[in-house]
Design a protein around this motif. Structure first.
Motif, PDB file in Angstrom:
ATOM      1  N   VAL A  45      -1.968  -0.363 -10.491  1.00  0.00           N
ATOM      2  CA  VAL A  45      -3.173  -0.334  -9.657  1.00  0.00           C
ATOM      3  C   VAL A  45      -3.905  -1.668  -9.743  1.00  0.00           C
ATOM      4  N   GLU A  46      -4.062  -2.214 -10.941  1.00  0.00           N
ATOM      5  CA  GLU A  46      -4.769  -3.485 -11.110  1.00  0.00           C
ATOM      6  C   GLU A  46      -4.070  -4.610 -10.350  1.00  0.00           C
ATOM      7  N   LYS A  47      -2.742  -4.575 -10.305  1.00  0.00           N
ATOM      8  CA  LYS A  47      -1.969  -5.626  -9.628  1.00  0.00           C
ATOM      9  C   LYS A  47      -1.981  -5.446  -8.113  1.00  0.00           C
ATOM     10  N   ARG A  48      -1.800  -4.217  -7.651  1.00  0.00           N
ATOM     11  CA  ARG A  48      -1.618  -3.951  -6.221  1.00  0.00           C
ATOM     12  C   ARG A  48      -2.906  -3.681  -5.455  1.00  0.00           C
ATOM     13  N   ILE A  49      -3.943  -3.213  -6.150  1.00  0.00           N
ATOM     14  CA  ILE A  49      -5.198  -2.870  -5.474  1.00  0.00           C
ATOM     15  C   ILE A  49      -6.346  -3.484  -6.282  1.00  0.00           C
ATOM     16  N   PRO A  50      -6.581  -4.778  -6.084  1.00  0.00           N
ATOM     17  CA  PRO A  50      -7.638  -5.441  -6.860  1.00  0.00           C
ATOM     18  C   PRO A  50      -9.018  -4.833  -6.591  1.00  0.00           C
ATOM     19  N   ASP A  51      -9.917  -5.050  -7.540  1.00  0.00           N
ATOM     20  CA  ASP A  51     -11.284  -4.557  -7.441  1.00  0.00           C
ATOM     21  C   ASP A  51     -11.295  -3.040  -7.259  1.00  0.00           C
ATOM     22  N   THR A  52     -10.659  -2.374  -8.223  1.00  0.00           N
ATOM     23  CA  THR A  52     -10.450  -0.930  -8.151  1.00  0.00           C
ATOM     24  C   THR A  52     -11.113  -0.223  -9.319  1.00  0.00           C
ATOM     25  N   ILE A  53     -11.531   0.979  -9.039  1.00  0.00           N
ATOM     26  CA  ILE A  53     -11.970   1.867 -10.110  1.00  0.00           C
ATOM     27  C   ILE A  53     -11.034   3.080 -10.085  1.00  0.00           C
ATOM     28  N   LEU A  54     -10.520   3.453 -11.248  1.00  0.00           N
ATOM     29  CA  LEU A  54      -9.664   4.628 -11.389  1.00  0.00           C
ATOM     30  C   LEU A  54     -10.533   5.826 -11.762  1.00  0.00           C
ATOM     31  N   VAL A  55     -10.388   6.902 -10.994  1.00  0.00           N
ATOM     32  CA  VAL A  55     -11.184   8.106 -11.231  1.00  0.00           C
ATOM     33  C   VAL A  55     -10.246   9.301 -11.310  1.00  0.00           C
ATOM     34  N   ASP A  84      -0.107   5.536   1.342  1.00  0.00           N
ATOM     35  CA  ASP A  84      -0.768   4.231   1.336  1.00  0.00           C
ATOM     36  C   ASP A  84       0.133   3.269   0.566  1.00  0.00           C
ATOM     37  N   PHE A  85       1.149   2.728   1.278  1.00  0.00           N
ATOM     38  CA  PHE A  85       2.087   1.811   0.636  1.00  0.00           C
ATOM     39  C   PHE A  85       1.407   0.493   0.302  1.00  0.00           C
ATOM     40  N   ARG A  86       1.639   0.021  -0.898  1.00  0.00           N
ATOM     41  CA  ARG A  86       1.108  -1.268  -1.349  1.00  0.00           C
ATOM     42  C   ARG A  86       2.284  -2.124  -1.801  1.00  0.00           C
ATOM     43  N   PHE A  90       8.366  -6.611   3.706  1.00  0.00           N
ATOM     44  CA  PHE A  90       9.758  -6.159   3.609  1.00  0.00           C
ATOM     45  C   PHE A  90       9.846  -4.855   2.809  1.00  0.00           C
ATOM     46  N   GLN A  91       9.177  -4.795   1.673  1.00  0.00           N
ATOM     47  CA  GLN A  91       9.207  -3.574   0.864  1.00  0.00           C
ATOM     48  C   GLN A  91       8.724  -2.372   1.663  1.00  0.00           C
ATOM     49  N   THR A  92       7.599  -2.517   2.341  1.00  0.00           N
ATOM     50  CA  THR A  92       7.069  -1.370   3.085  1.00  0.00           C
ATOM     51  C   THR A  92       8.003  -0.974   4.224  1.00  0.00           C
ATOM     52  N   SER A  93       8.714  -1.935   4.812  1.00  0.00           N
ATOM     53  CA  SER A  93       9.676  -1.571   5.861  1.00  0.00           C
ATOM     54  C   SER A  93      10.824  -0.761   5.270  1.00  0.00           C
ATOM     55  N   VAL A  94      11.265  -1.109   4.067  1.00  0.00           N
ATOM     56  CA  VAL A  94      12.310  -0.332   3.384  1.00  0.00           C
ATOM     57  C   VAL A  94      11.786   1.060   3.067  1.00  0.00           C
ATOM     58  N   TRP A  95      10.592   1.146   2.510  1.00  0.00           N
ATOM     59  CA  TRP A  95      10.037   2.442   2.128  1.00  0.00           C
ATOM     60  C   TRP A  95       9.854   3.349   3.344  1.00  0.00           C
ATOM     61  N   ARG A  96       9.465   2.779   4.468  1.00  0.00           N
ATOM     62  CA  ARG A  96       9.345   3.585   5.696  1.00  0.00           C
ATOM     63  C   ARG A  96      10.716   4.096   6.133  1.00  0.00           C
ATOM     64  N   GLN A  97      11.755   3.274   5.974  1.00  0.00           N
ATOM     65  CA  GLN A  97      13.114   3.727   6.295  1.00  0.00           C
ATOM     66  C   GLN A  97      13.514   4.896   5.396  1.00  0.00           C
ATOM     67  N   LEU A  98      13.118   4.841   4.145  1.00  0.00           N
ATOM     68  CA  LEU A  98      13.458   5.926   3.219  1.00  0.00           C
ATOM     69  C   LEU A  98      12.871   7.252   3.692  1.00  0.00           C
ATOM     70  N   THR A  99      11.666   7.203   4.250  1.00  0.00           N
ATOM     71  CA  THR A  99      11.030   8.448   4.690  1.00  0.00           C
ATOM     72  C   THR A  99      11.764   9.073   5.874  1.00  0.00           C
ATOM     73  N   ASN A 100      12.652   8.328   6.510  1.00  0.00           N
ATOM     74  CA  ASN A 100      13.427   8.848   7.644  1.00  0.00           C
ATOM     75  C   ASN A 100      14.733   9.518   7.227  1.00  0.00           C
ATOM     76  N   ILE A 101      15.082   9.456   5.949  1.00  0.00           N
ATOM     77  CA  ILE A 101      16.324  10.075   5.485  1.00  0.00           C
ATOM     78  C   ILE A 101      16.057  11.576   5.320  1.00  0.00           C
ATOM     79  N   PRO A 102      16.760  12.408   6.085  1.00  0.00           N
ATOM     80  CA  PRO A 102      16.503  13.853   6.007  1.00  0.00           C
ATOM     81  C   PRO A 102      16.882  14.461   4.652  1.00  0.00           C
TER      82      PRO A 102
END
Length: 182
Positions: A45-55, A84-86, A90-102
């Motif tokens: 979370v600290e790396k991918r979503i800066p200025d974050t509070i974990l609750v 909410d892909f972070r 390129f990574q998010t395009s791969v992850w979206r492809q994964l969601t299409n695998i039945p």
């Protein structure tokens, strides 16, 4: 400041070891594997979503946990929670492809690269697949080598095998877990 809500989830498939689950207002952003700790989540979370509070908020994560539980209990075949892909473009395009695998089907790393219009990106697809922040719901376990080998898996090859078996897919080889058999 962005709020990231988190909770824990346990299931017998994972020997009741905790998975940490996190979401923003946009959607689910992270699921850890049982071998990963809360510090893994916090560092991500600290790396991918800066200025974050974990609750910690079990109620906020309840709809996500419910769908995960239903899937692992064999009661759900599709997820409909927001994600909410972070990651990189390129990574998010791969992850979206994964969601299409039945459910109950697989794709090879090379098939994912072809679907992205970049057939030479097989290893990059493997790397992005391994960095998938929302495993199970974004089904990286449904990607195997084109020779039907269960290639490497961040959650462990036994977990990958269990998830494929849960979905009724058994046409894979336990042989050939070599690092670059995509």
């Amino acid at each position: 400041m962005t709020t990231v809500y988190w909770s824990t989830f346990t299931h017998p498939m994972f020997q009741n070891d905790p998975l940490f689950i996190a979401a923003t207002k946009k959607g689910l952003c992270r699921i850890t594997w049982p071998s990963e700790t809360f510090d893994t989540l916090k560092t991500w979370v600290e790396k991918r979503i800066p200025d974050t509070i974990l609750v910690e908020d079990d109620e906020y994560l309840a709809p996500y946990i419910l769908q995960l539980k239903e899937y692992l209990n064999g009661e759900r075949k599709e997820f409909d929670v927001p994600l909410d892909f972070r990651g990189t473009t390129f990574q998010t395009s791969v992850w979206r492809q994964l969601t299409n695998i039945p459910y109950g089907q697989i794709r090879s790393y090379s098939e994912i690269a072809d679907a992205l219009g970049n057939p030479k990106a097989v290893r990059a697809v493997g790397t992005a697949n391994g960095a998938n922040p929302v495993p199970i719901i974004t089904p990286c376990h449904r990607v195997i080598g084109k020779n039907a080998a269960l290639t490497g898996f961040r959650g462990g090859l036994q977990t990958k095998e269990k998830l494929l078996q849960l979905e009724g897919f058994h046409d894979y080889s336990k042989q050939g877990h070599a690092r670059f058999q995509f």
